[in-house]
Design an enzyme around this catalytic site. Sequence first.
Site: not given
Length: 407
Positions: A233, A351, A354, A377, A387
């Site tokens: 982050r 973000h 990320r 996470h 994913y």
Amino acid sequence: MWITKYTTKNDQVRYKYSERYIDPLTNKNKIVSISMPKNNSQSRKEAMLRLNDKIQKKIKESSTINIDSLTFVAALDEWFVHYKNTAGVKVSTIYNKESSIKTIKSAIGKDILIKKMTTRYLQEIFNEWYKSKKRSNSTMKNLRSVIKKVFLYVQLQYGLEDLRAIQNVELPNRQKSRSEVLAIRNNYLEDNEVKEIIDVLEQMQSEGGYGRYLRNVMVLRYAVEFQTLNGMRIGELIAIQNKDIDYENKKLDINGTYVRASYNNSGDHGYKDTTKTESSYRTIDLTDRSIEILKKLELENRKSIQWDDNFNDNDYIFTNTVGNPLDTMYIGRVLKKAVERTTITKKVTTHTFRHTHISRLAQMNINLRAIQSRVGHSDSNTTLMIYTHVTETMSKEMINKLNLIGY
């Protein structure tokens, strides 16, 4: 809470920590204060606890309110003091709760008695929030959660018997549009798109400008690459300090997030706070390129410490011209300008980088649990959402390539 620096008669530097509260007897603002010798993260947390304790005692001493005369706004203020004193949450979480409280107070009248509130009254408020502001489902849930906690607090402290007013409220469920769904699912970049952004940032730096701008753009350019390579982050990235890096074993200890001073009204720029969740505390392996970036910026900082008297040695890596971590709002503004100069049509935020890292790992067929652990996470569903989308895209690409085969 705000902090005032002063000097005693003996020339000692002290810090006065102050906080406002609502006197339940007069419904007016009052202030409590304490004095401490330091102004650092530990002192601020201790001060907050001691101030909240003083406020609770003041309220208890002066309160003559009972359930029949208790207004919702008074109950909300009282609950918030209790929450800050007992919840043990981050300063940034308190800041976000203050924002929710401001929204709630703007909708509920000061003279509304909590005992007389009905489901219909609250339902109309939520319906209006939904219609006028188009608030997200998560925001609506958060607002209802705060109101519900106030009701539960009043049940415990004042003996409120009926909680149906808030329990029966139904939240309007705004369906995301197709474009919104696609924007969320496609919140990652291809390698050529990341390179395009980095190239533009380098071009912005080469175009010149004053020293502060040049350094900040240079640091942002490396921040973009580092975040894409490691998936942390943005608050975790700018909180990286030299002591967190093991250059020999190529490992990084991610142990905090940087909080701006606006969250606590203190006189300094900000401080390193705890990570988002317990799962966010992690140690990750670094690529050779990541090590190069850290060493490059560490060298730049050492030069600044040696030659610039205004540079503060706070041990941070991704710093501006005075040694403080880059401001996230500044990062957002410059990044937006850079993206506008590219061919990229997606919405890009910090973000996005990320998510890009997570997508890369998914494309490499890295185990889902390993990805979850690397990016911190706490909920596997968060990782799975990205994913699954990437693996679905890979499957479609596979079929497209197979369709080109003919004999």
